[in-house]
Design an enzyme around this catalytic site. Sequence first.
Site, PDB file in Angstrom:
ATOM      1  N   GLU A 190     -10.365 -10.126   1.937  1.00 26.67           N
ATOM      2  CA  GLU A 190      -9.283 -11.094   1.327  1.00 26.67           C
ATOM      3  C   GLU A 190      -7.804 -10.406   1.809  1.00 26.67           C
ATOM      4  O   GLU A 190      -7.517  -9.502   1.001  1.00 26.67           O
ATOM      5  CB  GLU A 190      -9.520 -11.137  -0.197  1.00 26.67           C
ATOM      6  N   CYS A 206      -1.014 -12.502  -2.881  1.00 21.09           N
ATOM      7  CA  CYS A 206      -1.490 -12.783  -1.395  1.00 21.09           C
ATOM      8  C   CYS A 206      -1.294 -14.084  -1.150  1.00 21.09           C
ATOM      9  O   CYS A 206      -1.047 -14.489  -0.109  1.00 21.09           O
ATOM     10  CB  CYS A 206      -2.849 -12.392  -1.375  1.00 21.09           C
TER      11      CYS A 206
END
Length: 241
Positions: A11, A45
């Site tokens: 990720e 993110c």
Amino acid sequence: AADTVKRVAQELGGKSPNIILPDADFAAAVRLGVEACLGNSGQSCDAPTRMLVPADRHEEALAVARAAAESQRVGPPQDEATVLGPVVSQAQFDKIQRLIVAGLAEGATLVTGGPGRPEHLNRGYYVRPTVFGHVRPEMTIAREEIFGPVLSVLSYRDEEEAIAMANDTVYGLAAYVQSTDLAHARRVAKRLQAGQVQINYPDWDTHAPFGGYKQSGNGREYADFGIHDFLEIKGIVGYGA
């Protein structure tokens, strides 16, 4: 991981677009987009760091964004008035400062914020909530993940250009669409190249898969999607013969 052929789920970063369609509740969509970008001092993110607005409403968006950013008080976490705390390290602080300076050097319009700490703070890794307007897609601040409280506002002429601009990135972790017409938002969402698309700032949903396309990683988290990376598939050929 390669030496022992371990399975890897990654990720990674993002430069997530936030398309505010002409039929959105414009002021609310811009304000909430700023808050979503700046949350956690921009250290998310999936933060919607590229706000795409209709070209004829660019100045209106900048006015709303400026007010929203300037309402986010930066300070020590123990101060109850604080909304945004520091970023994580000197290295991250320095990177954010370098990219803010790059935005200025490349000709983006500084709407609020800018280099350095907020005026009331003389030490610590505190970053001024920053909004850039008239950002062009080729600018560094529109391409690189800053991972700090910095928003880039870009203009689009029509929906096709908005979708093309949103997808014009090496990343593909998240994307956002704002519209008062849910069917319209769904049509746009289907065309965005991102592992998760959020419509009209929904609550976080751990039943929905989360993970990236392109250089934002591989694999998925949450619900049964998050279990798949831990499983091996066996095929027995001829079993039914």
